[in-house]
Scaffold this motif. Structure first.
Motif, PDB file in Angstrom:
ATOM      1  N   THR A 219       0.846  -1.195   0.000  1.00 20.47           N
ATOM      2  CA  THR A 219       0.000   0.000   0.000  1.00 20.47           C
ATOM      3  C   THR A 219       0.876   1.238   0.000  1.00 20.47           C
ATOM      4  OG1 THR A 219      -1.696  -1.162   1.287  1.00 20.47           O
ATOM      5  CG2 THR A 219      -1.820   1.241   1.199  1.00 20.47           C
ATOM      6  N   GLY A 220       0.745   2.060  -1.020  1.00 22.14           N
ATOM      7  CA  GLY A 220       1.490   3.306  -1.080  1.00 22.14           C
ATOM      8  C   GLY A 220       0.826   4.383  -0.243  1.00 22.14           C
ATOM      9  N   HIS A 221       1.605   5.334   0.227  1.00 20.56           N
ATOM     10  CA  HIS A 221       1.083   6.396   1.085  1.00 20.56           C
ATOM     11  C   HIS A 221       1.449   7.764   0.514  1.00 20.56           C
ATOM     12  CE1 HIS A 221       0.226   3.300   4.004  1.00 20.56           C
ATOM     13  NE2 HIS A 221       1.501   2.973   4.076  1.00 20.56           N
ATOM     14  N   VAL A 222       0.621   8.743   0.806  1.00 24.72           N
ATOM     15  CA  VAL A 222       0.948  10.127   0.488  1.00 24.72           C
ATOM     16  C   VAL A 222       1.827  10.641   1.624  1.00 24.72           C
ATOM     17  CG1 VAL A 222       0.060  12.448   0.106  1.00 24.72           C
ATOM     18  CG2 VAL A 222      -1.214  10.466  -0.752  1.00 24.72           C
ATOM     19  N   THR A 223       3.058  10.973   1.308  1.00 21.44           N
ATOM     20  CA  THR A 223       4.009  11.377   2.339  1.00 21.44           C
ATOM     21  C   THR A 223       4.469  12.815   2.119  1.00 21.44           C
ATOM     22  OG1 THR A 223       5.711  10.291   0.996  1.00 21.44           O
ATOM     23  CG2 THR A 223       4.867   9.078   2.874  1.00 21.44           C
ATOM     24  N   MET A 224       5.028  13.398   3.164  1.00 21.90           N
ATOM     25  CA  MET A 224       5.440  14.794   3.098  1.00 21.90           C
ATOM     26  C   MET A 224       6.492  15.005   2.010  1.00 21.90           C
ATOM     27  SD  MET A 224       6.805  17.263   6.149  1.00 21.90           S
ATOM     28  CE  MET A 224       8.153  16.173   6.590  1.00 21.90           C
ATOM     29  N   ASP A 225       7.494  14.149   1.962  1.00 22.60           N
ATOM     30  CA  ASP A 225       8.521  14.238   0.930  1.00 22.60           C
ATOM     31  C   ASP A 225       8.087  13.392  -0.250  1.00 22.60           C
ATOM     32  OD1 ASP A 225      10.727  14.396  -0.653  1.00 22.60           O
ATOM     33  OD2 ASP A 225      12.076  13.334   0.709  1.00 22.60           O
ATOM     34  N   GLN A 226       7.528  14.036  -1.255  1.00 19.34           N
ATOM     35  CA  GLN A 226       6.995  13.310  -2.405  1.00 19.34           C
ATOM     36  C   GLN A 226       8.082  12.797  -3.342  1.00 19.34           C
ATOM     37  OE1 GLN A 226       4.470  16.900  -2.757  1.00 19.34           O
ATOM     38  NE2 GLN A 226       2.994  15.521  -3.695  1.00 19.34           N
ATOM     39  N   THR A 227       9.327  13.176  -3.089  1.00 22.58           N
ATOM     40  CA  THR A 227      10.429  12.629  -3.870  1.00 22.58           C
ATOM     41  C   THR A 227      10.898  11.293  -3.306  1.00 22.58           C
ATOM     42  OG1 THR A 227      12.179  13.717  -2.582  1.00 22.58           O
ATOM     43  CG2 THR A 227      11.221  14.955  -4.412  1.00 22.58           C
TER      44      THR A 227
ATOM     45  N   TRP B 144       4.304  27.417  -3.110  1.00 21.43           N
ATOM     46  CA  TRP B 144       4.517  26.152  -3.816  1.00 21.43           C
ATOM     47  C   TRP B 144       5.489  26.333  -4.985  1.00 21.43           C
ATOM     48  CZ3 TRP B 144       4.005  21.151  -3.291  1.00 21.43           C
ATOM     49  CH2 TRP B 144       4.039  20.319  -4.416  1.00 21.43           C
ATOM     50  N   GLU B 145       5.505  27.528  -5.575  1.00 22.28           N
ATOM     51  CA  GLU B 145       6.335  27.759  -6.752  1.00 22.28           C
ATOM     52  C   GLU B 145       7.823  27.761  -6.431  1.00 22.28           C
ATOM     53  OE1 GLU B 145       2.327  28.722  -7.550  1.00 22.28           O
ATOM     54  OE2 GLU B 145       3.629  29.529  -5.968  1.00 22.28           O
ATOM     55  N   HIS B 146       8.168  28.045  -5.177  1.00 22.28           N
ATOM     56  CA  HIS B 146       9.583  28.107  -4.806  1.00 22.28           C
ATOM     57  C   HIS B 146      10.073  26.741  -4.323  1.00 22.28           C
ATOM     58  CE1 HIS B 146      13.333  29.517  -2.968  1.00 22.28           C
ATOM     59  NE2 HIS B 146      13.189  30.574  -3.749  1.00 22.28           N
ATOM     60  N   ASP B 147      11.342  26.446  -4.573  1.00 23.27           N
ATOM     61  CA  ASP B 147      11.898  25.129  -4.228  1.00 23.27           C
ATOM     62  C   ASP B 147      12.238  24.977  -2.749  1.00 23.27           C
ATOM     63  OD1 ASP B 147      11.679  24.258  -6.802  1.00 23.27           O
ATOM     64  OD2 ASP B 147      13.791  24.535  -7.317  1.00 23.27           O
ATOM     65  N   ALA B 148      12.104  26.036  -1.960  1.00 25.35           N
ATOM     66  CA  ALA B 148      12.487  25.933  -0.550  1.00 25.35           C
ATOM     67  C   ALA B 148      11.731  24.825   0.165  1.00 25.35           C
ATOM     68  CB  ALA B 148      12.250  27.280   0.151  1.00 25.35           C
ATOM     69  N   HIS B 149      10.468  24.637  -0.200  1.00 25.53           N
ATOM     70  CA  HIS B 149       9.680  23.617   0.483  1.00 25.53           C
ATOM     71  C   HIS B 149      10.154  22.207   0.124  1.00 25.53           C
ATOM     72  CE1 HIS B 149       7.085  22.088  -2.841  1.00 25.53           C
ATOM     73  NE2 HIS B 149       7.341  23.271  -3.363  1.00 25.53           N
ATOM     74  N   LEU B 150      10.754  22.027  -1.062  1.00 25.57           N
ATOM     75  CA  LEU B 150      11.297  20.719  -1.425  1.00 25.57           C
ATOM     76  C   LEU B 150      12.448  20.342  -0.489  1.00 25.57           C
ATOM     77  CD1 LEU B 150      11.427  21.006  -5.334  1.00 25.57           C
ATOM     78  CD2 LEU B 150       9.558  20.193  -3.893  1.00 25.57           C
ATOM     79  N   PHE B 151      13.293  21.325  -0.211  1.00 24.55           N
ATOM     80  CA  PHE B 151      14.414  21.086   0.694  1.00 24.55           C
ATOM     81  C   PHE B 151      13.919  20.823   2.117  1.00 24.55           C
ATOM     82  CE2 PHE B 151      16.495  23.054  -2.852  1.00 24.55           C
ATOM     83  CZ  PHE B 151      17.764  22.493  -2.873  1.00 24.55           C
ATOM     84  N   PHE B 152      12.930  21.598   2.553  1.00 24.55           N
ATOM     85  CA  PHE B 152      12.424  21.436   3.910  1.00 24.55           C
ATOM     86  C   PHE B 152      11.800  20.051   4.107  1.00 24.55           C
ATOM     87  CE2 PHE B 152       9.273  21.862   7.297  1.00 24.55           C
ATOM     88  CZ  PHE B 152      10.034  22.463   8.291  1.00 24.55           C
ATOM     89  N   LYS B 153      11.015  19.602   3.133  1.00 26.08           N
ATOM     90  CA  LYS B 153      10.370  18.295   3.242  1.00 26.08           C
ATOM     91  C   LYS B 153      11.396  17.166   3.209  1.00 26.08           C
ATOM     92  CE  LYS B 153       6.053  19.892   1.139  1.00 26.08           C
ATOM     93  NZ  LYS B 153       5.208  19.889  -0.068  1.00 26.08           N
ATOM     94  N   ARG B 154      12.394  17.290   2.343  1.00 27.84           N
ATOM     95  CA  ARG B 154      13.432  16.269   2.307  1.00 27.84           C
ATOM     96  C   ARG B 154      14.207  16.246   3.629  1.00 27.84           C
ATOM     97  NH1 ARG B 154      16.821  13.638  -1.460  1.00 27.84           N
ATOM     98  NH2 ARG B 154      14.931  13.369  -2.711  1.00 27.84           N
ATOM     99  N   ALA B 155      14.494  17.413   4.165  1.00 28.09           N
ATOM    100  CA  ALA B 155      15.223  17.486   5.428  1.00 28.09           C
ATOM    101  C   ALA B 155      14.441  16.830   6.563  1.00 28.09           C
ATOM    102  CB  ALA B 155      15.525  18.945   5.780  1.00 28.09           C
ATOM    103  N   ARG B 156      13.158  17.089   6.606  1.00 23.93           N
ATOM    104  CA  ARG B 156      12.336  16.496   7.675  1.00 23.93           C
ATOM    105  C   ARG B 156      12.265  14.989   7.522  1.00 23.93           C
ATOM    106  NH1 ARG B 156      11.369  15.139  11.714  1.00 23.93           N
ATOM    107  NH2 ARG B 156       9.623  15.517  13.115  1.00 23.93           N
ATOM    108  N   SER B 157      12.176  14.518   6.295  1.00 20.20           N
ATOM    109  CA  SER B 157      12.138  13.082   6.044  1.00 20.20           C
ATOM    110  C   SER B 157      13.440  12.409   6.467  1.00 20.20           C
ATOM    111  CB  SER B 157      11.864  12.826   4.558  1.00 20.20           C
ATOM    112  OG  SER B 157      11.929  11.448   4.249  1.00 20.20           O
TER     113      SER B 157
END
Length: 355
Positions: free
Chosen positions: A172-180, A314-327
């Motif tokens: 079962t796949g899940h929707v997670t904070m870090d979508q990468t 959402w348009e800025h990449d800062a949230h990508l880094f934050f989500k990866r960091a939290r993960s």
């Protein structure tokens, strides 16, 4: 321990940084996030054109025959771009097989891993039982688990390889904070599995590779967060001045730089210690994972704050880094867990007890 990159390692570092900067673009990462969480074209180039999927695997089985230092360089470059690759499970299974697999398992699976033909995942948290060569139970928080072909899991004191496409497997796949790096849960019902010949050695090697991979990703992400924020501080103007000229802003940047300056030493100490079979390997791995992950999280948070309103969009990449960091902070043990292990080792050594 003194450490400096060899000429070959410096060339590898330059090559992988250029590869990810050119190919792991924000546009491609976001497209992968909107889909299955993997940039398939990037993975194909990573494995096929550059042969990076076999960076830490033995040459006799199709790998490059290099070590954890080179693996850390690759992971650092990938982390700097928040690349959507199934690298974590890949390196964990690869090292488990290389250090603990049977000759038949190595011959069958390592060339396929080196070629990037299979996607692997590994279970840190699992409630699995084994009866004979069949395993049952649940493995949660599997990175890219919904897309993976093979699972590395520990049960009954052994390390097992499970075919996730086999009968009796439900994923079962899940929707997670870090979508990468999306997670999944696998439920196993009497699934045929293969134990490694040396489960202890294989599992230890898998964890070492996983911790180095995450620590190096965090290092790359933290440095990229600082670099991008510094660049923004020179472009954004308020009250007729570049915002980077304000004292409070400079202090925040200095705090980020101070933490990052220490992270490379932690990451490459661990990688070098593992490669050399040093007695410091265990404590260095715990140090690298905890320190680098926390540094990345701090830098990613500051990245958002110091970009102001645009950093929250959402348009800025800062949230990508934050989500990866939290993960990364929570994967394979959080900072508190690793620091407790370090404390226990230091205290035991001080008491004359074997660590």
């Amino acid at each position: 321990m003194e450490f400096a990159f060899t000429e070959e390692q410096a060339m590898i570092g330059e090559t992988v940084r250029g590869f990810f900067a050119e190919n792991a673009t924000s546009e491609r990462t976001r497209k992968a996030m909107a889909g299955e969480g993997i940039d398939r074209a990037l993975w194909a180039s990573f494995a096929g054109e550059l042969g990076l999927a076999g960076i830490g695997l033995p040459e006799e089985h199709g790998g490059a025959g290099l070590g954890m230092v080179e693996l850390a360089q690759v992971a650092e470059a990938a982390g700097a771009q928040v690349a959507a690759l199934p690298l974590l499970g890949h390196v964990m299974l690869g090292q488990a097989l290389a250090k603990g697999g049977t000759e038949a398992q190595k011959a069958a699976l390592l060339p396929r891993l080196a070629a990037g033909e299979v996607i692997a995942t590994a279970a840190w948290e699992a409630k699995i039982t084994a009866e004979g060569n069949r395993v049952s139970g649940e493995a949660a928080f599997l990175p890219h688990g919904a897309l993976a072909d093979l699972l590395l899991v520990r049960a009954e004191g052994k390390a097992w390889i499970v075919d996730l496409k086999a009968e009796g497997v439900g994923v079962t796949g899940h929707v997670t904070m870090d979508q990468t790096r999306p997670f999944a849960t696998a439920r196993l019902d009497g699934v045929a599995a293969e134990p490694l010949a040396d489960g202890a050695a294989g599992w230890h090697a898998a964890l070492a590779a996983g911790w180095i991979c995450l620590a190096a990703e965090a290092l790359g992400g933290a440095q990229a967060a600082l670099d991008r924020t510094v660049a923004y501080s020179k472009e954004r103007v308020q009250f007729g001045r570049q915002i980077g000229s304000f004292q409070a802003y400079k202090h925040r940047l200095a705090d980020m730089m101070f933490e990052i300056e220490q992270a490379p030493s932690a990451v490459y100490w661990a990688a070098c210690a593992v490669d050399e079979g040093s007695d410091e390997a265990t404590i260095s791995l715990h140090s690298a994972k905890s320190f680098s992950a926390d540094t990345f999280f701090m830098c990613a948070g500051n990245m958002i704050q110091l970009h102001g309103g645009i950093g929250f969009t959402w348009e800025h990449d800062a949230h990508l880094f934050f989500k990866r960091a939290r993960s990364i902070q929570t994967l394979l043990g959080d900072g508190q867990w690793h620091r407790e292990r370090i404390a226990a080792m230091v205290l035991d050594a001080g008491l004359g007890v074997a660590a």
